[in-house]
Design a protein around this motif. Structure first.
Motif, PDB file in Angstrom:
ATOM      1  N   GLN A 175       0.737  -1.148   0.023  1.00 16.91           N
ATOM      2  CA  GLN A 175       0.061   0.058   0.099  1.00 16.91           C
ATOM      3  C   GLN A 175       0.693   1.162  -0.168  1.00 16.91           C
ATOM      4  O   GLN A 175       1.649   1.325   0.762  1.00 16.91           O
ATOM      5  CB  GLN A 175      -0.793  -0.052   1.253  1.00 16.91           C
ATOM      6  CG  GLN A 175      -1.888   1.219   1.139  1.00 16.91           C
ATOM      7  CD  GLN A 175      -3.126   0.895   2.092  1.00 16.91           C
ATOM      8  OE1 GLN A 175      -2.679   0.414   3.354  1.00 16.91           O
ATOM      9  NE2 GLN A 175      -4.267   1.472   2.028  1.00 16.91           N
ATOM     10  N   ARG A 176       0.601   2.094  -0.606  1.00 11.43           N
ATOM     11  CA  ARG A 176       1.194   3.418  -0.837  1.00 11.43           C
ATOM     12  C   ARG A 176       0.623   4.405   0.062  1.00 11.43           C
ATOM     13  O   ARG A 176      -0.436   4.393   0.696  1.00 11.43           O
ATOM     14  CB  ARG A 176       1.123   4.001  -2.383  1.00 11.43           C
ATOM     15  CG  ARG A 176       1.860   2.888  -3.238  1.00 11.43           C
ATOM     16  CD  ARG A 176       2.087   3.415  -4.926  1.00 11.43           C
ATOM     17  NE  ARG A 176       2.826   2.385  -5.513  1.00 11.43           N
ATOM     18  CZ  ARG A 176       3.138   2.376  -6.681  1.00 11.43           C
ATOM     19  NH1 ARG A 176       2.865   3.736  -7.233  1.00 11.43           N
ATOM     20  NH2 ARG A 176       3.747   1.469  -7.384  1.00 11.43           N
ATOM     21  N   LYS A 177       1.352   5.555   0.207  1.00 10.94           N
ATOM     22  CA  LYS A 177       0.783   6.706   0.988  1.00 10.94           C
ATOM     23  C   LYS A 177      -0.344   7.285   0.678  1.00 10.94           C
ATOM     24  O   LYS A 177      -1.249   7.439   1.482  1.00 10.94           O
ATOM     25  CB  LYS A 177       1.961   7.849   0.991  1.00 10.94           C
ATOM     26  CG  LYS A 177       3.107   7.398   1.748  1.00 10.94           C
ATOM     27  CD  LYS A 177       4.301   8.493   1.504  1.00 10.94           C
ATOM     28  CE  LYS A 177       5.622   8.139   2.153  1.00 10.94           C
ATOM     29  NZ  LYS A 177       6.816   9.290   1.885  1.00 10.94           N
ATOM     30  N   ASN A 178      -0.552   7.198  -0.822  1.00 11.55           N
ATOM     31  CA  ASN A 178      -2.171   7.616  -1.252  1.00 11.55           C
ATOM     32  C   ASN A 178      -2.956   6.733  -0.889  1.00 11.55           C
ATOM     33  O   ASN A 178      -4.274   7.032  -1.134  1.00 11.55           O
ATOM     34  CB  ASN A 178      -1.943   8.036  -2.591  1.00 11.55           C
ATOM     35  CG  ASN A 178      -1.582   7.127  -3.599  1.00 11.55           C
ATOM     36  OD1 ASN A 178      -1.992   5.809  -3.139  1.00 11.55           O
ATOM     37  ND2 ASN A 178      -1.628   7.164  -4.724  1.00 11.55           N
ATOM     38  N   GLY A 179      -2.817   5.544  -0.367  1.00 12.12           N
ATOM     39  CA  GLY A 179      -3.832   4.620   0.192  1.00 12.12           C
ATOM     40  C   GLY A 179      -3.950   3.501  -0.961  1.00 12.12           C
ATOM     41  O   GLY A 179      -4.606   2.477  -0.640  1.00 12.12           O
ATOM     42  N   ASN A 183      -1.039   2.318  -7.531  1.00 12.84           N
ATOM     43  CA  ASN A 183      -2.017   3.156  -8.038  1.00 12.84           C
ATOM     44  C   ASN A 183      -2.930   2.590  -9.016  1.00 12.84           C
ATOM     45  O   ASN A 183      -3.300   3.120  -9.999  1.00 12.84           O
ATOM     46  CB  ASN A 183      -0.910   4.141  -8.940  1.00 12.84           C
ATOM     47  CG  ASN A 183      -0.122   5.156  -8.032  1.00 12.84           C
ATOM     48  OD1 ASN A 183      -0.628   5.490  -6.808  1.00 12.84           O
ATOM     49  ND2 ASN A 183       1.104   5.527  -8.478  1.00 12.84           N
ATOM     50  N   GLY A 199      -7.358   3.594   4.074  1.00 14.41           N
ATOM     51  CA  GLY A 199      -6.535   4.192   3.100  1.00 14.41           C
ATOM     52  C   GLY A 199      -7.140   3.881   1.679  1.00 14.41           C
ATOM     53  O   GLY A 199      -7.285   4.518   0.738  1.00 14.41           O
ATOM     54  N   TYR A 203      -8.516   6.670  -1.056  1.00  9.37           N
ATOM     55  CA  TYR A 203      -7.976   6.506  -2.347  1.00  9.37           C
ATOM     56  C   TYR A 203      -9.060   6.477  -3.681  1.00  9.37           C
ATOM     57  O   TYR A 203      -9.084   7.302  -4.541  1.00  9.37           O
ATOM     58  CB  TYR A 203      -7.049   5.480  -2.843  1.00  9.37           C
ATOM     59  CG  TYR A 203      -6.491   5.301  -4.036  1.00  9.37           C
ATOM     60  CD1 TYR A 203      -5.412   6.096  -4.783  1.00  9.37           C
ATOM     61  CD2 TYR A 203      -7.123   4.343  -4.960  1.00  9.37           C
ATOM     62  CE1 TYR A 203      -5.225   6.240  -5.883  1.00  9.37           C
ATOM     63  CE2 TYR A 203      -6.566   4.156  -6.437  1.00  9.37           C
ATOM     64  CZ  TYR A 203      -5.722   4.930  -6.803  1.00  9.37           C
ATOM     65  OH  TYR A 203      -5.428   5.068  -8.144  1.00  9.37           O
ATOM     66  N   GLN A 259      11.355  15.533  -2.072  1.00  7.59           N
ATOM     67  CA  GLN A 259      10.471  15.307  -1.405  1.00  7.59           C
ATOM     68  C   GLN A 259      10.542  13.846  -1.586  1.00  7.59           C
ATOM     69  O   GLN A 259       9.717  13.311  -0.331  1.00  7.59           O
ATOM     70  CB  GLN A 259       9.255  15.855  -1.815  1.00  7.59           C
ATOM     71  CG  GLN A 259       9.117  17.553  -1.556  1.00  7.59           C
ATOM     72  CD  GLN A 259       7.846  18.076  -2.130  1.00  7.59           C
ATOM     73  OE1 GLN A 259       7.039  17.238  -2.695  1.00  7.59           O
ATOM     74  NE2 GLN A 259       7.676  19.284  -2.041  1.00  7.59           N
ATOM     75  N   GLU A 261       8.912  11.827  -3.667  1.00  6.08           N
ATOM     76  CA  GLU A 261       7.735  11.427  -4.053  1.00  6.08           C
ATOM     77  C   GLU A 261       7.401   9.836  -4.594  1.00  6.08           C
ATOM     78  O   GLU A 261       8.245   9.507  -5.486  1.00  6.08           O
ATOM     79  CB  GLU A 261       7.408  12.182  -5.224  1.00  6.08           C
ATOM     80  CG  GLU A 261       5.948  12.114  -5.959  1.00  6.08           C
ATOM     81  CD  GLU A 261       4.896  12.062  -4.832  1.00  6.08           C
ATOM     82  OE1 GLU A 261       4.070  10.866  -5.037  1.00  6.08           O
ATOM     83  OE2 GLU A 261       4.302  12.824  -4.105  1.00  6.08           O
ATOM     84  N   GLU A 262       6.821   9.190  -4.040  1.00  8.35           N
ATOM     85  CA  GLU A 262       6.522   7.888  -4.289  1.00  8.35           C
ATOM     86  C   GLU A 262       6.369   7.607  -5.885  1.00  8.35           C
ATOM     87  O   GLU A 262       6.650   6.649  -6.419  1.00  8.35           O
ATOM     88  CB  GLU A 262       5.242   6.941  -3.697  1.00  8.35           C
ATOM     89  CG  GLU A 262       5.700   6.739  -2.155  1.00  8.35           C
ATOM     90  CD  GLU A 262       4.632   6.111  -1.519  1.00  8.35           C
ATOM     91  OE1 GLU A 262       4.874   5.400  -0.224  1.00  8.35           O
ATOM     92  OE2 GLU A 262       3.522   6.100  -1.699  1.00  8.35           O
TER      93      GLU A 262
END
Length: 730
Positions: A175-179, A183, A199, A203, A259, A261-262
Motif C-alpha cells: 500500500q502506498r501513501k495515497n492509500g 496506483n 486508506g 484513495y 521530497q 515522491e512515491e
C-alpha cells in the motif's frame, strides 16, 4: 496539454470499484455512481472498453465486458445490458486463447478468477465445462510457478483475479501513501472488498471526486506523462518552442524528487526518466535512487522485471549513460546489464511480440547503436520523428489512452520544423560552396574539399534558424582548419609553413604582400578575411568587437609545436594533445553567436579553457586511434604508438587502444560534468552546450573511420540532415 493530463476511463477498473460493498450496508454498493456509469457507457456491440478498438484488442474487450457484467450482476441491475454483454463475450470467446491477440497483464489469472466469481453469483455464462476447466488449470499453473520477489509483487498487483485465495495481509504491504495498491483502482477496490482499509477507501473516493463517475486504470500518472511529453518534445527537436512549459514541469519534478515522491521512486521507468531529464537540464540529482537496479537480479525481483518491461530497461539504459562522476559505479553496472539485456531481447525477437511496442525494437536498436555521446541531435530527431508512435493507446491490466503520450500534432510540428530548418540549411551550404570558390580555396590541390561535411557537423547540432551566424562561423572555420592541417601535413614546403606562421603572428600585413607563394597568399587571405568577417559580426551579437580574441585563439600559432621532431613523453604528448588538435578556431568564434553576452573575463576564464581542453583531448585521442596505422606507416607518433613505445614491448596495439579509450571515457565524463554544472559556473549553458555538441560530432566522426572518410553511413547522414525533407504518413 501541459495544463491538463488526459486519461481515458477504464470500464474494467470502474467495474471493480462498482463491486465494492458499502461498509455500512453491505447489500448496497459503496460507489453507486460507478454502476450508473457502466449502464450509460456500453458500446453498441454489447461490449465495454475503448471505442474504435483495433482487431487485436478483442481479448481486452472481453475482459472488460465480463468485469462490467459481474458488477451489474453483483447488484442485480441492468438485465438488458448484462444480456448484451454476455452475448458479446460468447461471440468473441475464441479471442481468449488467440495468441494473435494482445494479452493484458495478468489475464490468465484475472479472467478465470472472474469466471469463478460469475459461478458464485449464479451468472449464466453458456461456456463448455472443458473450456472453463482449461482456463482454471492455466490459472492454477500460473499461481503455482516458482516464487520470486518479482513474482510476489506481480501476484499482489493482480489480486482481483485471486480473490479469496489471496493473502491480503501480504498484499497490503504494497500500500502506498495515497492509500492505493500500485496506483491501481482495480487492485485497490479488490483489497477494500476483502480487507476493509481506510486508506483504500480514501484513495477510491478521491478518484471519484476528481474524475466523476468512473476511474482510469492507473492514477496518479501525472509525473510520468509530463516527463513523457518533455521527452517527446526534446527527442523530436521542437523543445525550444516550449521552454517555459518544460521548465515548469522539470521544476515541479525536481521538487517531487527532493521530497521523495512515491510516484517517482516506486516506478523505475519514471525514476530513470526523471533522473536523466533532470540531470541533463542542469538539476543536481544523485544516482543513488537507481542503486536498487544496479544489477540485473535486482531488476528481475521487481514487478517490471518479472514482466520483462522493455521500455523500463530502455529508460534505465538511457539513464546509465549520463554518468558525470568517477564514483558512479551504480550507473556503470546498470549500463552493463541493461545493454546486455536489450541485445539479448533484440536477438531473440521477443520485443516484437507486443503490439503496443511495435516500435520498441527500432528504438532499442537505435539506442544501442547511437549512445548519448555520439547522438547528433538532428540525426536523432529525424529517426525519432519516423519512429514516433502517434497511437496513444497503452496496456496494463487493460488498455488505456492518453492524448498527452502519443499525439499526431507533436509529430506534425516536428516534421514542419525539420523541413523549415532544412530549407535554410540548404541555402547556407550553397553560400559556403560559393565562399570556397570566391576565396580560391578550391585551387589548393593538396587540400581535402570537405565543406559539405564541415557544414553537416554544425547543421546536425546547431540547427535552429536563429543560429545561422554560429553555423557559418563553425563551417567556414572548419573548412579553413582542414586546409591548414593538410597544408602542414602535405601541401606546404618548409619555407611556406614558416612564411604562413610569420604572417599570422604579424597579422596586420597587407594582403598579397610578403607571401612567398600563391598557396600562402590564398590561405592567409582566406583566414584573415574570415576572422575579420566574424569578428565584425560579434559587434552585433555582443556589443563589442571580439576580433582580437578570435585571432589569439587561432590554432595556427599552436601548430609550431608540431614541428618539433623529438619523441615526447606520454605526459608531454597528453599536455599538448589538445592544442595540436586545433579546435580553437572553430569553437571560440562560434560561441559568440549562440546568444548569451560573453565578457572578456568569461572567455578568458579557466573554466572556458578547461572545457576547450577536455573536448580537444577527446578529439585528439579519437583521431589517434583511427589514424594509428596510417600515421605509423608515415613514421609519425601518436598516443597509441607512444603507449606501446614506453611499455618496452609489453603492450599490444589492442591493449594500447583500450587504454586510450579509458582516458577518452574519463575525459568525456568530466566534460559532461562541467557542461551540466550550474553552481559556480560562469560560462553560459548555451556556450557549454556548443562544446558538448562538438564532442558528439567528434565521437560520431571517429566512431568507425578517421572522420572525413566518405563511407556510406556518413554520406547517408549528410543527405538526411541537409538534403532530404521528411515525409511522414499522418
Amino acid at each position: 496539454m501541459f495544463d491538463k493530463i488526459e486519461l481515458s476511463f477504464s470500464p474494467y477498473d470502474t467495474a471493480w470499484v462498482a463491486m465494492v460493498p458499502s461498509l455500512e450496508l453491505p447489500q448496497a454498493p459503496c460507489f453507486p455512481q460507478c454502476i450508473n456509469w457502466l449502464l450509460d457507457n456500453q458500446v453498441n456491440d454489447g461490449s465495454w472498453g475503448l471505442h474504435n478498438r483495433p482487431s487485436w484488442l478483442v481479448k481486452d474487450a472481453v475482459l472488460c465486458t465480463l468485469a462490467c457484467v459481474l458488477a451489474l450482476k453483483r447488484w442485480g441491475i441492468g438485465e438488458e445490458q448484462m444480456n448484451k454483454g454476455i452475448q458479446f463475450i460468447m461471440s468473441n470467446f475464441a479471442s481468449v486463447t488467440d495468441e494473435k491477440q494482445q494479452t493484458p497483464i495478468g489475464f490468465d489469472i484475472i479472467f478465470p478468477g472472474m469466471i469463478e466469481c460469475a459461478q458464485d453469483l449464479n451468472l449464466n455464462l453458456p461456456l463448455r465445462s472443458s473450456d472453463i476447466n482449461a482456463m482454471l488449470e492455466r490459472r492454477h499453473l500460473e499461481l503455482n510457478r516458482n516464487y520470486t520477489a518479482g513474482r510476489k509483487e506481480y501476484l499482489a498487483y493482480v489480486s482481483e483475479g485471486i480473490g479469496k485465495l489471496q493473502d491480503w495481509e501480504m498484499v497490503m504491504k504494497y500500500q502506498r501513501k495515497n492509500g492505493s495498491l500500485f496506483n491501481s483502482p482495480s487492485t485497490t477496490a479488490a483489497a477494500l472488498t476483502h480487507f476493509h482499509n481506510a486508506g483504500c477507501l480514501h484513495y477510491l473516493s478521491s478518484l471519484l471526486e476528481k474524475f466523476g463517475n468512473a476511474v482510469p486504470t492507473v492514477h496518479p500518472l501525472d509525473i510520468y506523462i509530463n516527463l513523457t511529453m518533455v521527452e517527446s518534445l526534446e527527442s523530436l527537436g521542437v523543445d525550444r518552442h516550449f521552454r517555459t512549459e518544460i521548465k515548469r514541469v522539470l521544476d515541479e519534478t525536481y521538487r517531487f524528487w527532493l521530497q521523495g515522491e512515491e510516484e517517482i521512486f516506486l516506478d523505475l521507468t519514471t525514476c530513470a526518466m526523471a533522473f536523466r531529464l533532470l540531470r541533463l537540464n542542469g538539476y543536481d540529482v544523485s544516482s543513488d535512487p537507481l542503486t536498487q537496479f544496479a544489477e540485473d537480479n535486482q531488476f528481475c525481483n521487481s514487478l517490471k522485471g518479472y514482466l520483462k518491461d522493455i521500455s523500463a530497461v530502455l529508460e534505465l539504459y538511457r539513464a546509465s549513460q549520463i554518468t558525470i562522476y568517477p564514483d558512479e559505479s551504480v550507473l556503470e553496472k546498470q549500463q552493463f546489464w541493461t545493454s546486455h539485456f536489450l541485445k539479448q531481447e533484440l536477438s531473440s525477437g521477443s520485443i516484437h511480440s507486443n503490439r503496443f511496442s511495435e516500435n520498441d525494437s527500432s528504438q532499442v536498436e537505435d539506442a544501442l547503436k547511437f549512445p548519448y555521446h555520439v547522438n547528433l541531435e538532428r540525426l536523432a530527431h529525424r529517426r525519432n520523428i519516423n519512429l514516433y508512435n502517434v497511437d496513444n493507446m497503452r496496456i496494463l491490466k487493460t488498455s488505456y489512452c492518453s492524448l498527452n503520450i502519443g499525439n499526431e500534432y507533436f509529430q506534425k510540428l516536428a516534421v514542419d520544423d525539420f523541413n523549415i530548418c532544412q530549407s535554410m540549411h540548404i541555402e547556407e551550404l550553397k553560400h559556403l560552396e560559393r565562399w570556397v570558390v570566391e576565396k580560391r580555396l578550391d585551387k589548393l590541390k593538396f587540400a581535402r574539399q570537405k565543406q559539405t561535411y564541415c557544414y553537416f557537423s554544425v547543421a546536425a547540432t546547431l540547427f535552429s534558424p536563429e543560429l545561422s551566424d554560429a553555423r557559418m562561423s563553425w563551417a567556414k572555420n572548419a573548412v579553413l582548419t582542414t586546409i591548414v592541417d593538410d597544408f602542414y601535413d602535405l601541401g606546404g614546403s618548409e619555407e611556406e609553413l614558416l612564411n604562413l606562421i610569420d604572417l599570422l603572428e604579424r597579422w596586420d600585413v597587407e594582403e598579397g604582400k610578403n607571401c612567398c607563394s600563391e598557396q600562402v597568399e590564398i590561405i592567409f587571405s582566406a583566414l584573415r578575411s574570415t576572422i575579420c568577417e566574424f569578428g565584425d559580426k560579434t559587434l552585433t551579437w555582443q556589443g563589442r568587437n571580439a576580433t582580437s580574441h578570435i585571432v589569439e585563439t587561432s590554432m595556427f600559432k599552436e601548430t609550431k609545436c608540431l614541428r618539433n621532431k623529438s619523441v615526447p613523453t606520454l605526459d608531454e604528448y597528453m599536455e599538448n594533445a589538445y592544442a595540436s588538435f586545433a579546435l580553437g578556431p572553430i569553437i571560440f568564434p562560434a560561441v559568440y553567436f549562440v546568444g548569451p553576452k560573453l565578457s572578456e573575463e568569461v572567455v578568458r576564464d579557466p573554466e572556458f579553457h578547461n572545457l576547450y581542453k577536455l573536448v580537444s583531448t577527446c578529439g585528439r585521442l579519437l583521431n589517434d586511434i583511427q589514424g594509428f596505422k596510417r600515421e605509423s606507416k608515415e613514421g609519425k607518433l601518436n598516443s597509441v604508438s607512444l603507449q606501446m613505445t614506453y611499455s618496452d614491448g609489453n603492450m599490444t596495439e589492442v591493449e594500447a587502444i583500450e587504454k586510450i579509450k579509458v582516458v577518452i571515457k574519463s575525459t568525456r565524463r568530466e566534460l559532461l560534468r562541467l557542461v551540466l554544472k550550474e553552481e559556480g559556473s560562469i560560462v553560459p549553458r548555451a556556450c557549454k552546450d556548443l562544446i558538448w555538441k562538438m564532442s558528439k560530432v567528434l565521437h560520431l566522426f571517429y566512431m568507425n573511420t578517421d572522420g572525413f572518410s566518405s563511407n556510406v553511413e556518413m554520406v547517408k547522414a549528410v543527405s538526411e540532415v541537409v538534403y532530404e525533407p521528411i515525409s511522414v504518413n499522418m
